[in-house]
Design a protein around this motif. Structure first.
Motif, PDB file in Angstrom:
ATOM      1  N   LYS A  32       0.839  -1.202   0.000  1.00 30.90           N
ATOM      2  CA  LYS A  32       0.000   0.000   0.000  1.00 30.90           C
ATOM      3  C   LYS A  32       0.875   1.254   0.000  1.00 30.90           C
ATOM      4  O   LYS A  32       0.604   2.218  -0.732  1.00 30.90           O
ATOM      5  N   GLY A  33       1.943   1.245   0.806  1.00 31.86           N
ATOM      6  CA  GLY A  33       2.852   2.378   0.842  1.00 31.86           C
ATOM      7  C   GLY A  33       3.517   2.610  -0.498  1.00 31.86           C
ATOM      8  O   GLY A  33       3.690   3.751  -0.943  1.00 31.86           O
ATOM      9  N   GLN A  34       3.894   1.528  -1.174  1.00 29.44           N
ATOM     10  CA  GLN A  34       4.521   1.656  -2.493  1.00 29.44           C
ATOM     11  C   GLN A  34       3.514   2.145  -3.540  1.00 29.44           C
ATOM     12  O   GLN A  34       3.870   2.881  -4.451  1.00 29.44           O
ATOM     13  N   ALA A  35       2.261   1.727  -3.398  1.00 31.28           N
ATOM     14  CA  ALA A  35       1.230   2.154  -4.349  1.00 31.28           C
ATOM     15  C   ALA A  35       0.900   3.627  -4.187  1.00 31.28           C
ATOM     16  O   ALA A  35       0.613   4.324  -5.164  1.00 31.28           O
ATOM     17  N   SER A  36       0.933   4.129  -2.945  1.00 32.03           N
ATOM     18  CA  SER A  36       0.509   5.500  -2.682  1.00 32.03           C
ATOM     19  C   SER A  36       1.657   6.501  -2.696  1.00 32.03           C
ATOM     20  O   SER A  36       1.525   7.600  -3.247  1.00 32.03           O
ATOM     21  N   ASP A  37       2.789   6.139  -2.068  1.00 35.15           N
ATOM     22  CA  ASP A  37       3.866   7.124  -1.881  1.00 35.15           C
ATOM     23  C   ASP A  37       5.180   6.766  -2.574  1.00 35.15           C
ATOM     24  O   ASP A  37       6.024   7.618  -2.775  1.00 35.15           O
ATOM     25  N   GLY A  38       5.375   5.498  -2.899  1.00 37.71           N
ATOM     26  CA  GLY A  38       6.645   5.085  -3.483  1.00 37.71           C
ATOM     27  C   GLY A  38       6.549   4.976  -4.995  1.00 37.71           C
ATOM     28  O   GLY A  38       6.490   5.969  -5.724  1.00 37.71           O
ATOM     29  N   PHE A  39       6.518   3.758  -5.463  1.00 39.07           N
ATOM     30  CA  PHE A  39       6.435   3.486  -6.897  1.00 39.07           C
ATOM     31  C   PHE A  39       5.234   4.193  -7.511  1.00 39.07           C
ATOM     32  O   PHE A  39       5.326   4.812  -8.575  1.00 39.07           O
ATOM     33  N   GLY A  40       4.090   4.091  -6.855  1.00 36.11           N
ATOM     34  CA  GLY A  40       2.855   4.632  -7.411  1.00 36.11           C
ATOM     35  C   GLY A  40       2.862   6.127  -7.578  1.00 36.11           C
ATOM     36  O   GLY A  40       2.263   6.667  -8.524  1.00 36.11           O
ATOM     37  N   GLU A  41       3.516   6.844  -6.667  1.00 36.76           N
ATOM     38  CA  GLU A  41       3.562   8.301  -6.749  1.00 36.76           C
ATOM     39  C   GLU A  41       4.296   8.755  -8.007  1.00 36.76           C
ATOM     40  O   GLU A  41       3.890   9.708  -8.678  1.00 36.76           O
ATOM     41  N   GLY A  42       5.396   8.068  -8.321  1.00 35.21           N
ATOM     42  CA  GLY A  42       6.124   8.401  -9.535  1.00 35.21           C
ATOM     43  C   GLY A  42       5.384   7.942 -10.781  1.00 35.21           C
ATOM     44  O   GLY A  42       5.361   8.649 -11.799  1.00 35.21           O
ATOM     45  N   PHE A  43       4.744   6.761 -10.692  1.00 34.28           N
ATOM     46  CA  PHE A  43       4.082   6.202 -11.865  1.00 34.28           C
ATOM     47  C   PHE A  43       2.898   7.045 -12.311  1.00 34.28           C
ATOM     48  O   PHE A  43       2.668   7.224 -13.512  1.00 34.28           O
ATOM     49  N   GLU A  44       2.119   7.575 -11.364  1.00 38.52           N
ATOM     50  CA  GLU A  44       0.941   8.345 -11.750  1.00 38.52           C
ATOM     51  C   GLU A  44       1.304   9.654 -12.462  1.00 38.52           C
ATOM     52  O   GLU A  44       0.455  10.273 -13.088  1.00 38.52           O
ATOM     53  N   GLN A  45       2.545  10.053 -12.377  1.00 39.99           N
ATOM     54  CA  GLN A  45       2.995  11.254 -13.068  1.00 39.99           C
ATOM     55  C   GLN A  45       3.513  10.955 -14.480  1.00 39.99           C
ATOM     56  O   GLN A  45       3.835  11.873 -15.234  1.00 39.99           O
ATOM     57  N   GLN A  46       3.585   9.661 -14.799  1.00 39.82           N
ATOM     58  CA  GLN A  46       4.043   9.275 -16.129  1.00 39.82           C
ATOM     59  C   GLN A  46       2.898   9.377 -17.133  1.00 39.82           C
ATOM     60  O   GLN A  46       1.833   8.778 -16.938  1.00 39.82           O
ATOM     61  N   ASP A  47       3.096  10.119 -18.190  1.00 38.69           N
ATOM     62  CA  ASP A  47       2.073  10.263 -19.227  1.00 38.69           C
ATOM     63  C   ASP A  47       2.109   9.066 -20.163  1.00 38.69           C
ATOM     64  O   ASP A  47       3.160   8.734 -20.729  1.00 38.69           O
ATOM     65  N   ILE A  48       0.968   8.429 -20.319  1.00 39.10           N
ATOM     66  CA  ILE A  48       0.833   7.299 -21.242  1.00 39.10           C
ATOM     67  C   ILE A  48       0.065   7.789 -22.462  1.00 39.10           C
ATOM     68  O   ILE A  48      -1.084   8.246 -22.347  1.00 39.10           O
ATOM     69  N   ASP A  49       0.684   7.707 -23.611  1.00 38.94           N
ATOM     70  CA  ASP A  49       0.042   8.176 -24.837  1.00 38.94           C
ATOM     71  C   ASP A  49      -1.022   7.187 -25.299  1.00 38.94           C
ATOM     72  O   ASP A  49      -0.754   5.980 -25.452  1.00 38.94           O
ATOM     73  N   ILE A  50      -2.233   7.693 -25.497  1.00 39.44           N
ATOM     74  CA  ILE A  50      -3.337   6.889 -26.024  1.00 39.44           C
ATOM     75  C   ILE A  50      -3.994   7.682 -27.153  1.00 39.44           C
ATOM     76  O   ILE A  50      -3.687   8.864 -27.360  1.00 39.44           O
TER      77      ILE A  50
END
Length: 238
Positions: free
Chosen positions: A181-199
């Protein structure tokens, strides 16, 4: 010494006998069994696969400890996304709109690829467990954790794929869930949600965690019994 042995070789440890120093009725060499407990004298009390129950004595009998069976545990969490579309002039001033797991189904491949691309070189061997610094049984048993996306029952889920050696006890599973949960919210996930995925529609940003109605559950907790083809067990059968 007993405390050390019992921690080093927990109940359920698999053993293969090489030679038993028993002139009367030894267990045959090569027989495999499961450790039931270590008694006060330090004898390994073993339930052998041939049905016999007979202890082995370290230093007198020769045996080897077999590697723990490795299994995959999947922990599921809801996914949400935000799509930003350009206006008629190609500008990105419009507010993004939110989509839920059922609307994310068509983006499974691009989300899965983006999750893999977001992994760091340091995570090549153990995934997110590379950043788990507690010297406890969770660190010993959980060999790796990686995020992915998976379609189940009409929607796309975030899934943490965990490679497990041995069996996770209830408190260990609780600790693992809290870490993920910590990785999803503040670790890995915090950086990932800022990644733009082109669709095709524009840009997609995906959130592994959100503050509304978020939880993390095992496959059985989320969907009932695991799918037969996956063969996923937390506790291996001997």
């Amino acid at each position: 010494m007993l405390e050390f042995l019992r921690k080093q070789y927990p109940v359920g440890t698999r053993i293969e006998l090489e030679e038993m120093n028993d002139p009367y009725s030894p267990v045959a060499s090569g027989t495999k069994g499961t450790l039931e407990y270590i008694d006060a004298a330090g004898t390994f009390q073993v339930k052998w696969d041939n049905g016999r129950s007979l202890g082995v004595i370290p230093g007198e009998d020769s045996f080897k400890i077999l590697p723990r069976e490795q299994t995959t545990l999947k922990l599921y969490m809801p996914l949400t996304g935000k799509i930003t579309e350009p206006d008629e002039y190609g500008d990105w001033d419009a507010e993004p709109y939110t989509i839920e797991g059922s609307d994310l189904v068509g983006y499974e491949s691009v989300i899965s690829s983006a999750l893999k691309k977001n992994r760091l070189p340091e995570e090549a061997e153990r995934g997110l467990m590379n950043w788990y610094h507690e010297q406890d049984t969770v660190n010993e048993k959980v060999r790796s954790v990686e995020f992915d996306a998976e379609y189940r029952e009409g929607q796309l889920w975030g899934v943490a794929r965990c490679e497990i050696s041995g069996k996770l006890e209830d408190e260990e599973l609780k600790t693992l869930k809290a870490y993920i949960k910590g990785q999803a919210s503040d670790g890995f996930g915090e950086g990932f949600e800022q990644q733009d995925i082109d669709i095709m529609e524009g840009i997609l940003n995906v959130h592994l965690w959100n503050s509304d109605n978020w939880d993390i559950k095992t496959e059985e907790e989320r969907f009932g019994e695991p799918e037969p083809e996956e063969g996923i067990e937390i506790e291996p059968s001997f």
